[in-house]
Design an enzyme around this catalytic site. Structure first.
Site, PDB file in Angstrom:
ATOM      1  N   HIS A 126      14.176  20.060  38.857  1.00 53.75           N
ATOM      2  CA  HIS A 126      13.929  21.101  37.855  1.00 53.75           C
ATOM      3  C   HIS A 126      12.506  21.670  37.856  1.00 53.75           C
ATOM      4  O   HIS A 126      12.227  22.618  37.137  1.00 53.75           O
ATOM      5  CB  HIS A 126      14.245  20.585  36.449  1.00 53.75           C
ATOM      6  CG  HIS A 126      13.196  19.656  35.920  1.00 53.75           C
ATOM      7  ND1 HIS A 126      13.187  18.319  36.213  1.00 53.75           N
ATOM      8  CD2 HIS A 126      12.110  19.879  35.148  1.00 53.75           C
ATOM      9  CE1 HIS A 126      12.148  17.760  35.631  1.00 53.75           C
ATOM     10  NE2 HIS A 126      11.466  18.669  34.981  1.00 53.75           N
TER      11      HIS A 126
HETATM   12  C1  UD1 Z   1      10.390  21.975  30.608  1.00 54.63           C
HETATM   13  C2  UD1 Z   1       8.912  21.622  30.784  1.00 54.63           C
HETATM   14  C3  UD1 Z   1       8.765  20.615  31.925  1.00 54.63           C
HETATM   15  C4  UD1 Z   1       9.652  19.410  31.707  1.00 54.63           C
HETATM   16  C5  UD1 Z   1      11.084  19.857  31.478  1.00 54.63           C
HETATM   17  C6  UD1 Z   1      11.947  18.675  31.131  1.00 54.63           C
HETATM   18  C7  UD1 Z   1       7.303  23.414  30.251  1.00 54.63           C
HETATM   19  C8  UD1 Z   1       6.442  24.476  30.817  1.00 54.63           C
HETATM   20  N1  UD1 Z   1       8.133  22.800  31.130  1.00 54.63           N
HETATM   21  O1  UD1 Z   1      10.812  22.626  31.800  1.00 54.63           O
HETATM   22  O2  UD1 Z   1       7.418  20.178  31.978  1.00 54.63           O
HETATM   23  O3  UD1 Z   1       9.578  18.589  32.846  1.00 54.63           O
HETATM   24  O4  UD1 Z   1      11.134  20.793  30.380  1.00 54.63           O
HETATM   25  O5  UD1 Z   1      13.295  18.921  31.337  1.00 54.63           O
HETATM   26  O6  UD1 Z   1       7.246  23.134  29.087  1.00 54.63           O
HETATM   27  N2  UD1 Z   1      17.594  26.198  29.583  1.00 54.63           N
HETATM   28  C9  UD1 Z   1      18.890  26.222  29.104  1.00 54.63           C
HETATM   29  N3  UD1 Z   1      19.190  25.375  28.058  1.00 54.63           N
HETATM   30  C10 UD1 Z   1      18.278  24.565  27.467  1.00 54.63           C
HETATM   31  C11 UD1 Z   1      16.963  24.582  27.961  1.00 54.63           C
HETATM   32  C12 UD1 Z   1      16.634  25.403  29.023  1.00 54.63           C
HETATM   33  O7  UD1 Z   1      19.746  26.941  29.607  1.00 54.63           O
HETATM   34  O8  UD1 Z   1      18.640  23.823  26.512  1.00 54.63           O
HETATM   35  C13 UD1 Z   1      17.271  27.070  30.750  1.00 54.63           C
HETATM   36  C14 UD1 Z   1      16.801  28.471  30.371  1.00 54.63           C
HETATM   37  O9  UD1 Z   1      17.292  29.347  31.325  1.00 54.63           O
HETATM   38  C15 UD1 Z   1      15.303  28.359  30.503  1.00 54.63           C
HETATM   39  C16 UD1 Z   1      15.145  27.372  31.653  1.00 54.63           C
HETATM   40  O10 UD1 Z   1      16.214  26.463  31.485  1.00 54.63           O
HETATM   41  O11 UD1 Z   1      14.698  29.594  30.780  1.00 54.63           O
HETATM   42  C17 UD1 Z   1      13.822  26.633  31.624  1.00 54.63           C
HETATM   43  O12 UD1 Z   1      13.622  25.986  30.373  1.00 54.63           O
HETATM   44  P1  UD1 Z   1      12.117  25.653  29.850  1.00 54.63           P
HETATM   45  O13 UD1 Z   1      12.185  24.833  28.649  1.00 54.63           O
HETATM   46  O14 UD1 Z   1      11.315  26.915  29.802  1.00 54.63           O
HETATM   47  O15 UD1 Z   1      11.497  24.830  31.029  1.00 54.63           O
HETATM   48  P2  UD1 Z   1      12.082  23.567  31.789  1.00 54.63           P
HETATM   49  O16 UD1 Z   1      12.297  23.946  33.207  1.00 54.63           O
HETATM   50  O17 UD1 Z   1      13.205  22.978  31.014  1.00 54.63           O
HETATM   51  N1  UDP Z   2      17.746  12.510  31.944  1.00 54.95           N
HETATM   52  C1  UDP Z   2      18.954  12.407  31.262  1.00 54.95           C
HETATM   53  N2  UDP Z   2      20.022  13.101  31.740  1.00 54.95           N
HETATM   54  C2  UDP Z   2      19.965  13.880  32.848  1.00 54.95           C
HETATM   55  C3  UDP Z   2      18.728  13.971  33.551  1.00 54.95           C
HETATM   56  C4  UDP Z   2      17.634  13.282  33.057  1.00 54.95           C
HETATM   57  O1  UDP Z   2      19.047  11.701  30.259  1.00 54.95           O
HETATM   58  O2  UDP Z   2      20.975  14.491  33.230  1.00 54.95           O
HETATM   59  C5  UDP Z   2      16.575  11.780  31.415  1.00 54.95           C
HETATM   60  C6  UDP Z   2      15.900  10.871  32.410  1.00 54.95           C
HETATM   61  O3  UDP Z   2      16.569   9.634  32.467  1.00 54.95           O
HETATM   62  C7  UDP Z   2      14.504  10.781  31.827  1.00 54.95           C
HETATM   63  C8  UDP Z   2      14.277  12.151  31.248  1.00 54.95           C
HETATM   64  O4  UDP Z   2      15.572  12.730  31.094  1.00 54.95           O
HETATM   65  O5  UDP Z   2      14.464   9.842  30.755  1.00 54.95           O
HETATM   66  C9  UDP Z   2      13.430  12.960  32.178  1.00 54.95           C
HETATM   67  O6  UDP Z   2      13.435  14.274  31.773  1.00 54.95           O
HETATM   68  P1  UDP Z   2      13.197  15.474  32.787  1.00 54.95           P
HETATM   69  O7  UDP Z   2      13.435  15.032  34.171  1.00 54.95           O
HETATM   70  O8  UDP Z   2      13.969  16.610  32.256  1.00 54.95           O
HETATM   71  O9  UDP Z   2      11.653  15.817  32.531  1.00 54.95           O
HETATM   72  P2  UDP Z   2      10.276  15.228  33.104  1.00 54.95           P
HETATM   73  O10 UDP Z   2      10.260  13.761  32.889  1.00 54.95           O
HETATM   74  O11 UDP Z   2      10.181  15.625  34.532  1.00 54.95           O
HETATM   75  O12 UDP Z   2       9.256  15.951  32.293  1.00 54.95           O
END
Ligand code: UD1
Ligand code: UDP
Length: 368
Positions: A214
């Protein structure tokens, strides 16, 4: 002491679970969900499974550009601080929710407590690196998961208010692994995946790679994203891929082959723990998952040029791979020499929630 806590993204719910439980034994906490993550399988499921208290506020900011998302959080959090008049504000990790919370509080002279302070990749192009550097530099108490994090802060001249508490995600793993094993053993893990996703080809325990992707640096570059999928399709074991919604959207426009790849919806924390602990290897660009693989003694390959969690690299429990098809295949299919090596206790004792509470309540002192 009245604490306002900001959460918004999946990994923050997982970090909040043990802390909220511990802190509320003797103190008042007001919980704000920014709404950064909002799908049921990116948010609600973690509150239900981990017993996280219902947020007192949900700002419902949703998705958007960095500026729009962060600004909208900043405005909402500021309003709540003025109304609630907390004694302090706590943020987790390095997302836009983290920075917005820290900035809103700092400008209103409310003490900021940063959990997971001091991490660095030294890659300033990452939004997470920008968020964590800025947050650390306006925080009053820096609650570090590792000694490396403490040392990183020292290099930037930050020594006041720095406390090594151990890693709070370790607490969450220890509190939940037996529950996950109880719930998902005897093939029930596979039944749940089929129930949620429809028929998929059979996979057996320890005979699959568990993958997540991601990070913006991988997903927003079409060539890199294609290379990752190409490498996965050529691996020697099936790849189980609970797909982040960001990545799901981005592969829709790409011509990527799905041979050997089993794409499923994001799963809950308990199923994820079970899948991690029973995978042959984890292949990921996630921060949290690299650590969970390490805690559960599952080898890991990280699809990035750097990791903040350098302790996991020792004895090759975790190995970095550039986004190159050949390199990914050779790193993932490496000989697993790590299995012969013990792991040093670099992430504390699994009591970080308690130590963070002690530090907050006692002005930085923890009972050793
Ligand atoms: C965010 C964090 C990242 C973290 C990740 C954990 C920032 C800049 N990034 O990235 O550090 O590792 O969360 O998962 O804060 N979307 C959905 N449904 C949701 C959420 C997101 O469809 O419930 C989609 C949307 O298209 C959105 C995209 O995911 O534009 C990105 O979501 P966003 O929260 O901006 O960043 P993440 O990639 O989730
Ligand atoms: N995780 C989860 N379900 C999923 C993928 C990840 O519960 O389908 C959990 C994972 O075990 C960890 C956390 O989400 O505890 C990590 O989040 P993510 O990878 O979204 O973000 P990051 O840690 O890179 O910020």
């Amino acid at each position: 002491m009245k604490l306002l806590t900001i959460i918004g993204a999946r990994p923050q719910f997982i970090k909040a679970a043990p802390f909220s439980e511990e802190y509320r034994k003797n103190n008042e906490e007001v919980l704000i969900h920014t709404g950064q993550h909002y799908d049921a399988n990116m948010s609600d499921i973690f509150f239900d499974e981990l017993g996280i208290p219902k947020p007192d506020y949900n700002l419902g900011v949703g998705s958007g550009s960095h500026g729009k998302q962060t600004a909208s959080m900043l405005e909402g959090i500021e309003e709540i601080i003025l109304k609630e008049k907390p004694d302090g504000l706590l943020v987790y990790g390095d997302t836009n929710s983290t920075l917005a919370g820290a900035l809103a509080a700092s400008k209103l002279h409310i003490p900021v407590y940063h959990v997971e302070a001091g991490l660095r990749s030294y890659n300033k192009l990452m939004p997470e690196e920008q968020n964590r550097i800025l947050t650390d530099h306006i925080s009053d108490m820096l609650l570090c998961p590792t000694q490396t994090a403490v040392d990183n802060l020292k290099k930037e001249g930050i020594t006041a208010g720095v406390v090594n508490t151990g890693d709070i995600m370790y607490d969450t793993v220890l509190r939940n692994i037996d529950i996950a094993n109880e719930k998902y053993s005897k093939g029930l893990w596979f039944d749940e995946i089929v129930r949620e996703n429809g028929e998929i080809s059979k996979i057996s325990e320890n005979e699959y790679y568990l993958a997540t992707i991601h990070r913006a640096e991988n997903t927003d570059n079409p060539e890199k994203l294609s290379n990752i999928f190409k490498a996965f399709s050529e691996l020697d074991k099936p790849v189980l891929l609970p797909l982040h919604p960001r990545t799901k959207k981005l592969i829709e426009n790409l011509e990527v082959g799905m041979k050997n790849i089993i794409v499923i919806k994001p799963v809950g924390y308990l199923l994820m723990l079970y899948l991690t602990s029973n995978a042959y290897m984890v292949v990921t660009d996630s921060g949290g998952l690299q650590k969970e693989a390490y805690f559960l003694k599952t080898p890991c390959t990280t699809l990035r040029d750097q990791t903040e969690w350098v302790e996991t690299l020792e004895n090759s429990w975790n190995v970095l791979s550039k986004i190159d098809v050949k390199e990914i295949k050779s790193k993932v299919q490496r000989e697993l020499t790590c299995l012969q090596h013990p792991q040093p206790k670099s992430f504390g004792e699994g009591n970080a929630a308690l130590k963070i509470c002690e530090a907050i309540v006692n002005g930085g002192k923890i009972n050793e």
